[in-house]
Design an enzyme around this catalytic site. Sequence first.
Site, PDB file in Angstrom:
ATOM      1  N   GLY A  27       0.774  -1.241   0.000  1.00  0.00           N
ATOM      2  CA  GLY A  27       0.000   0.000   0.000  1.00  0.00           C
ATOM      3  C   GLY A  27       0.801   1.284   0.000  1.00  0.00           C
ATOM      4  N   GLU A  79       3.917   4.075   6.103  1.00  0.00           N
ATOM      5  CA  GLU A  79       2.706   3.271   5.884  1.00  0.00           C
ATOM      6  C   GLU A  79       1.672   4.056   5.088  1.00  0.00           C
ATOM      7  OE1 GLU A  79       1.104   0.807   5.481  1.00  0.00           O
ATOM      8  OE2 GLU A  79       0.840  -0.514   7.187  1.00  0.00           O
ATOM      9  N   ASP A  80       0.795   3.341   4.454  1.00  0.00           N
ATOM     10  CA  ASP A  80      -0.276   3.993   3.722  1.00  0.00           C
ATOM     11  C   ASP A  80      -1.379   4.461   4.672  1.00  0.00           C
ATOM     12  OD1 ASP A  80      -1.025   1.398   4.347  1.00  0.00           O
ATOM     13  OD2 ASP A  80      -1.862   0.924   2.383  1.00  0.00           O
ATOM     14  N   ASP A  89      -5.220   1.953  10.581  1.00  0.00           N
ATOM     15  CA  ASP A  89      -6.646   1.680  10.745  1.00  0.00           C
ATOM     16  C   ASP A  89      -6.867   1.123  12.152  1.00  0.00           C
ATOM     17  OD1 ASP A  89      -9.308   1.295   9.960  1.00  0.00           O
ATOM     18  OD2 ASP A  89      -8.908  -0.611   8.988  1.00  0.00           O
ATOM     19  N   LYS A 110      -7.054   6.615  10.429  1.00  0.00           N
ATOM     20  CA  LYS A 110      -8.486   6.451  10.726  1.00  0.00           C
ATOM     21  C   LYS A 110      -8.631   6.173  12.214  1.00  0.00           C
ATOM     22  CE  LYS A 110      -9.952   3.641   6.925  1.00  0.00           C
ATOM     23  NZ  LYS A 110     -10.649   2.413   6.534  1.00  0.00           N
ATOM     24  N   PHE A 145     -13.926   3.232   3.662  1.00  0.00           N
ATOM     25  CA  PHE A 145     -12.893   2.482   2.955  1.00  0.00           C
ATOM     26  C   PHE A 145     -12.405   3.287   1.763  1.00  0.00           C
ATOM     27  CE2 PHE A 145     -10.755  -0.881   0.676  1.00  0.00           C
ATOM     28  CZ  PHE A 145     -10.098  -1.495   1.726  1.00  0.00           C
ATOM     29  N   VAL A 146     -11.112   3.575   1.758  1.00  0.00           N
ATOM     30  CA  VAL A 146     -10.557   4.444   0.714  1.00  0.00           C
ATOM     31  C   VAL A 146      -9.581   3.677  -0.170  1.00  0.00           C
ATOM     32  CG1 VAL A 146     -10.845   6.532   2.086  1.00  0.00           C
ATOM     33  CG2 VAL A 146      -8.694   5.269   2.218  1.00  0.00           C
ATOM     34  N   ASP A 196      -5.522  -0.212  -1.993  1.00  0.00           N
ATOM     35  CA  ASP A 196      -6.324  -1.087  -2.851  1.00  0.00           C
ATOM     36  C   ASP A 196      -7.630  -1.518  -2.206  1.00  0.00           C
ATOM     37  OD1 ASP A 196      -5.015  -2.854  -0.887  1.00  0.00           O
ATOM     38  OD2 ASP A 196      -5.940  -4.458  -2.058  1.00  0.00           O
ATOM     39  N   ARG A 250      -5.077   0.679  -6.940  1.00  0.00           N
ATOM     40  CA  ARG A 250      -3.814   1.237  -6.433  1.00  0.00           C
ATOM     41  C   ARG A 250      -3.286   2.329  -7.355  1.00  0.00           C
ATOM     42  NH1 ARG A 250      -1.967  -2.029  -2.212  1.00  0.00           N
ATOM     43  NH2 ARG A 250      -2.271  -4.275  -2.429  1.00  0.00           N
TER      44      ARG A 250
HETATM   45  P1  IMP Z   1      -4.775  -2.151  10.418  1.00  0.00           P
HETATM   46  O1  IMP Z   1      -3.940  -3.347  10.798  1.00  0.00           O
HETATM   47  O2  IMP Z   1      -6.233  -2.375  10.669  1.00  0.00           O
HETATM   48  O3  IMP Z   1      -4.290  -0.843  11.019  1.00  0.00           O
HETATM   49  O4  IMP Z   1      -4.766  -2.047   8.852  1.00  0.00           O
HETATM   50  C1  IMP Z   1      -3.660  -1.720   8.176  1.00  0.00           C
HETATM   51  C2  IMP Z   1      -3.769  -2.141   6.735  1.00  0.00           C
HETATM   52  O5  IMP Z   1      -5.123  -2.416   6.307  1.00  0.00           O
HETATM   53  C3  IMP Z   1      -3.294  -1.017   5.882  1.00  0.00           C
HETATM   54  O6  IMP Z   1      -1.896  -1.030   5.761  1.00  0.00           O
HETATM   55  C4  IMP Z   1      -4.028  -1.261   4.596  1.00  0.00           C
HETATM   56  O7  IMP Z   1      -3.292  -2.175   3.821  1.00  0.00           O
HETATM   57  C5  IMP Z   1      -5.333  -1.879   5.029  1.00  0.00           C
HETATM   58  N1  IMP Z   1      -6.418  -0.868   5.078  1.00  0.00           N
HETATM   59  C6  IMP Z   1      -7.027  -0.378   6.168  1.00  0.00           C
HETATM   60  N2  IMP Z   1      -7.969   0.522   5.839  1.00  0.00           N
HETATM   61  C7  IMP Z   1      -7.937   0.616   4.496  1.00  0.00           C
HETATM   62  C8  IMP Z   1      -8.676   1.406   3.542  1.00  0.00           C
HETATM   63  O8  IMP Z   1      -9.551   2.232   3.852  1.00  0.00           O
HETATM   64  N3  IMP Z   1      -8.352   1.206   2.254  1.00  0.00           N
HETATM   65  C9  IMP Z   1      -7.388   0.340   1.832  1.00  0.00           C
HETATM   66  N4  IMP Z   1      -6.679  -0.407   2.688  1.00  0.00           N
HETATM   67  C10 IMP Z   1      -6.944  -0.276   4.008  1.00  0.00           C
HETATM   68 MG    MG Z   2      -0.619  -1.370   4.171  1.00  0.00          MG
END
Ligand code: IMP
Ligand code: MG
Length: 180
Positions: free
Chosen positions: A44, A99-100, A103, A131, A152-153, A159, A165
């Site tokens: 990402g 990081e992208d 979440d 987020k 969700f973006v 992606d 992407r």
């Molecule tokens: P986390 O472990 O829940 O913090 O999620 C991290 C990963 O989930 C990110 O690095 C993304 O790859 C993916 N992710 C979380 N939210 C989104 C979104 O809104 N769009 C796309 N990918 C997301």
């Molecule tokens: Mg990621």
Amino acid sequence: MLEQDIQEVLFTEEQLKARVKEIAREIEQDYRGKEIMLISVLRGSFIFMADLCRAIDLPCTLDFMSVSSYGKGTTSSGQVQITKDLSEDITGRHVIVVEDILDSGNTLSYLLKILQHRHPASIRLCTLLDKPDRRVKPVEVHYSGFTIPDAFVVGYGLDYAEKYRNLPYIGIVKPEVYGG
Ligand code: IMP
Ligand code: MG
């Protein structure tokens, strides 16, 4: 056409570019006189990484790693696995994890813990998007591009099911695309 699946553009190419430059200036100020190591979490963050590293005027090395967080659809889970480890040793380095999106925090809290055990001189997190409403695990963020609501973006590296992407902007996918 990819655009048909997008409900709303959150950040245009121009906005992203301007914000990346601001983050780069912050990093330059914080690390002046030091050499940094940027670690991109694939896949990402690859576009953010490419733009950010070119905007930073400091001696810098780059490395990449890949993690999978087992979870279906649009949520991650607490189980994280390194699927591609770094090529370089981070001991004694000033590391910035790029990081992208932050979440739930599951992925990054795990990743940062693992990297900390390798004894970098310092370690900070730089995320393009945050987020906070969805946070389950606390994660310390030093550089954050934009705080976004719980939607969700996609685009600019992010992606849905490996698609979108390559959109040059960041947008919200129409709920019907993922059956939400
Ligand atoms: P986390 O472990 O829940 O913090 O999620 C991290 C990963 O989930 C990110 O690095 C993304 O790859 C993916 N992710 C979380 N939210 C989104 C979104 O809104 N769009 C796309 N990918 C997301
Ligand atoms: Mg990621």
